[in-house]
Design an enzyme around this catalytic site. Structure first.
Site, PDB file in Angstrom:
ATOM      1  CB  SER A  66     -31.857 -24.978  13.492  1.00 39.76           C
ATOM      2  OG  SER A  66     -31.645 -26.040  12.768  1.00 39.76           O
ATOM      3  NE  ARG A  94     -30.133 -24.987  18.060  1.00 41.56           N
ATOM      4  CZ  ARG A  94     -30.465 -25.910  17.199  1.00 41.56           C
ATOM      5  NH1 ARG A  94     -31.373 -26.359  16.517  1.00 41.56           N
ATOM      6  NH2 ARG A  94     -29.234 -26.862  16.990  1.00 41.56           N
ATOM      7  NE  ARG A 144     -32.196 -39.462  11.844  1.00 40.13           N
ATOM      8  CZ  ARG A 144     -32.556 -38.162  11.706  1.00 40.13           C
ATOM      9  NH1 ARG A 144     -33.775 -37.752  11.407  1.00 40.13           N
ATOM     10  NH2 ARG A 144     -31.514 -37.097  11.470  1.00 40.13           N
ATOM     11  CB  SER A 178     -23.842 -33.662  15.824  1.00 41.90           C
ATOM     12  OG  SER A 178     -25.165 -33.412  16.050  1.00 41.90           O
ATOM     13  CD  GLN A 205     -30.351 -33.001  15.211  1.00 42.86           C
ATOM     14  OE1 GLN A 205     -30.075 -34.122  15.568  1.00 42.86           O
ATOM     15  NE2 GLN A 205     -31.229 -32.650  14.213  1.00 42.86           N
ATOM     16  CG  ASP A 234     -30.004 -29.993   7.121  1.00 37.11           C
ATOM     17  OD1 ASP A 234     -29.533 -30.952   7.269  1.00 37.11           O
ATOM     18  OD2 ASP A 234     -30.357 -29.153   7.933  1.00 37.11           O
ATOM     19  CE  LYS A 251     -27.886 -34.931   8.664  1.00 34.99           C
ATOM     20  NZ  LYS A 251     -28.036 -34.284  10.242  1.00 34.99           N
ATOM     21  NE  ARG A 259     -31.598 -35.791   4.143  1.00 36.49           N
ATOM     22  CZ  ARG A 259     -32.034 -34.822   4.941  1.00 36.49           C
ATOM     23  NH1 ARG A 259     -30.676 -33.961   5.146  1.00 36.49           N
ATOM     24  NH2 ARG A 259     -33.073 -34.693   5.417  1.00 36.49           N
ATOM     25  NE  ARG A 312     -33.011 -30.293   5.469  1.00 34.98           N
ATOM     26  CZ  ARG A 312     -33.639 -29.121   5.916  1.00 34.98           C
ATOM     27  NH1 ARG A 312     -34.198 -28.452   4.837  1.00 34.98           N
ATOM     28  NH2 ARG A 312     -33.948 -29.059   7.158  1.00 34.98           N
TER      29      ARG A 312
HETATM   30  C1  S3P Z   1     -30.052 -29.482  12.897  1.00 34.99           C
HETATM   31  C2  S3P Z   1     -28.679 -30.080  12.983  1.00 34.99           C
HETATM   32  C3  S3P Z   1     -28.193 -30.895  11.901  1.00 34.99           C
HETATM   33  C4  S3P Z   1     -29.302 -30.737  10.809  1.00 34.99           C
HETATM   34  C5  S3P Z   1     -30.753 -30.964  11.009  1.00 34.99           C
HETATM   35  C6  S3P Z   1     -30.997 -29.829  12.002  1.00 34.99           C
HETATM   36  C7  S3P Z   1     -30.381 -28.627  14.244  1.00 34.99           C
HETATM   37  O1  S3P Z   1     -28.409 -32.167  12.270  1.00 34.99           O
HETATM   38  O2  S3P Z   1     -28.923 -31.947   9.762  1.00 34.99           O
HETATM   39  O3  S3P Z   1     -31.455 -30.951  10.112  1.00 34.99           O
HETATM   40  O4  S3P Z   1     -31.245 -28.200  14.240  1.00 34.99           O
HETATM   41  O5  S3P Z   1     -29.375 -28.769  15.429  1.00 34.99           O
HETATM   42  P1  S3P Z   1     -26.985 -33.028  13.107  1.00 34.99           P
HETATM   43  O6  S3P Z   1     -26.817 -32.164  14.599  1.00 34.99           O
HETATM   44  O7  S3P Z   1     -27.355 -34.403  13.173  1.00 34.99           O
HETATM   45  O8  S3P Z   1     -25.769 -32.718  12.286  1.00 34.99           O
END
Ligand code: S3P
Length: 450
Positions: free
Chosen positions: A22, A26, A121, A166, A168, A315, A342, A346, A388
């Site tokens: 993550s 960024r 997704r 979330s 993301q 995760d 995901k 999962r 995972r």
């Molecule tokens: C992530 C946020 C999570 C996580 C993913 C990485 C990120 O997803 O499951 O592996 O880097 O912001 P979600 O934002 O869909 O919860």
């Protein structure tokens, strides 16, 4: 490619894990927006993160890659240029969702595409709030799925009250906010990983956390170029932490790992299950806490995982489900319906594989009920194309009678290049190679109430 795993010998090890996935995404995006050259160390050279690198290059940013875990990003002071073609996000939802936010407010058009699993997704979770900011985005797939076509426009800051936690989505909206007029506010039901907020702050972009825990950003700020070292990924460490924690007498130190408390809920769960866990934050000077985790194994007992904990260990749920099968009593995971969207569903994948290995599992709409302690037996299990799931069941194989074969494990490259080598080292430890220093500064991991 497949993993073949047998019951593992006692774990006595000290390891490091590759850079945080993550944070790597960024770091690339925010340094690309900065006003100069940024050297990123500890970058995770995984398929997913390399998609983000390629995407930023396609947007006119020069990124050198002199070593596998080192990038030199030449920030152009927020100036991105129109890509020559579509941007392929591969299987990386983080790339696609963060870029959707970044690109909505640019002065050019773009199109984001992905592979088959990413194209299935949900993208409405970023598209709908971005439209509230004035974005002109069209999802070309059914039910607002990829490809995503973005006609860049001037955005306006608004308040978003998200109905899912979330990181993301939050990050996409904060990046859009950086290119919007006025103030953009994001409120999520409970706090998800806060790497975007911390990294913006590290690059001297101001964000504000309100009393109601919403995060706000003002547009038009320029990130100040800085070097950054990405810590190890606690989500990758999680596989080994659970392996050692579930093995009475097992002992593991993980060094130089990220210890951001929006990511460490796993440690509290392991403590509740009976493992001894200590953590030492050794550095915070680049905003992201990092340090050492030590786990000593014990016979585990079942626990309940739900509520605010879920976004902070989302995760880690596949490997925690394996821990549940190895624990006595019942382990219940609830309010984790996000697991269904995901890389694969999962919940279904975990239930399927655990049953194949002899565990008793009830699949719930929003989670799992796992009845331990299972005498796991080796089986042929599927990765379902999900990194995972592949890694969690390789660890399950370390506790099973006979041989476990995890099929189609190429996907592991999405987050943990080198996992197979580490698995081999845990299976065949070389005497004298591993050390076990005593760390007096370690403190007990925080235990959250169930
Ligand atoms: C992530 C946020 C999570 C996580 C993913 C990485 C990120 O997803 O499951 O592996 O880097 O912001 P979600 O934002 O869909 O919860």
């Amino acid at each position: 490619m497949e993993f073949r795993v047998k019951r593992a010998p006692r774990i006595e090890a000290e390891i490091t894990v590759p850079g945080d996935k993550s944070i790597s995404h960024r770091a690339v995006i925010i340094s690309a927006l900065s006003n100069g050259v940024c050297v990123l160390r500890g970058f995770l050279p995984s398929d997913d993160c390399l998609r983000t690198v390629q995407a930023m290059r396609a947007l006119g940013i020069k990124i050198e890659h002199p070593e596998p875990d080192m990038l030199v990003v030449h920030g152009k002071k927020r100036l991105l240029t129109a890509p020559a073609g579509e941007i392929d996000c591969g299987n990386s939802a983080t790339t696609m969702r963060l870029l959707a936010g970044l690109l909505a407010g640019q002065s050019f058009d773009s199109r984001l595409v992905g592979g088959a699993t990413l194209s299935a997704r949900p993208m409405d979770r970023v598209i709908l709030p971005l439209r509230k900011m004035g974005a002109n985005i069209v999802a070309e797939g059914p039910n607002e799925t990829a490809p995503i076509k973005i006609h860049g426009v001037k955005l306006r800051g608004v308040r978003h009250d998200l109905n899912i936690s979330s990181a993301q989505v939050k990050s996409a909206l904060l990046l859009a906010g950086l290119f919007s007029k006025g103030k953009t506010t994001v409120h999520e039901p409970s706090l998800s990983r806060n790497h975007t907020e911390l990294m913006l702050n590290y690059f001297l972009v101001r964000t504000v956390r309100d009393e109601d825990e919403a995060t706000s950003i003002f547009g038009d700020q320029v990130p100040e170029s800085r070097d950054f070292a990405i810590p190890g990924d606690i989500s990758s460490a999680a596989f080994w932490l659970v392996a050692a924690g579930a093995q009475p007498g097992g002992h593991l130190l993980v060094r130089h790992t990220g210890l951001n408390d929006t990511r460490t809920a796993l440690l509290g769960v392991l403590v509740r299950m009976g493992a001894q866990v200590r953590e030492a934050i050794e550095e915070v000077d680049q905003m992201e806490p990092r340090g050492t985790v030590e786990v000593t194994g014990a016979p585990l007992k079942g626990t309940v995982i739900q509520g605010k904990e879920i976004p902070q260990l989302i995760d880690e749920l596949p490997i925690l489900a394996v821990a549940g099968a190895l624990a006595s009593g019942t382990t219940i995971i609830r309010q984790a319906q996000e697991l269904r969207v995901k890389e694969t569903d999962r919940i279904a994948a975990i239930a399927h594989n655990l049953r194949a290995m002899g565990a008793q599992v009830v699949e719930l709409n929003d989670g799992l009920e796992i009845h331990g302690r299972a005498q796991l037996r080796g089986a042929r299990v599927a990765s379902f194309g999900d990194h995972r799931i592949a890694m969690a069941f390789a660890i399950a194989g370390m506790f099973a009678e006979g041989e476990t074969i995890v099929q189609d494990v190429e996907c592991v490259r999405e987050s943990y290049p080198g996992f197979e080598k580490a698995l081999d080292e845990f299976a065949n430890p070389k005497r004298g190679r591993l050390t076990t220093p005593v760390i007096s500064s370690l403190t007990p991991a925080k235990v959250d109430e169930e």
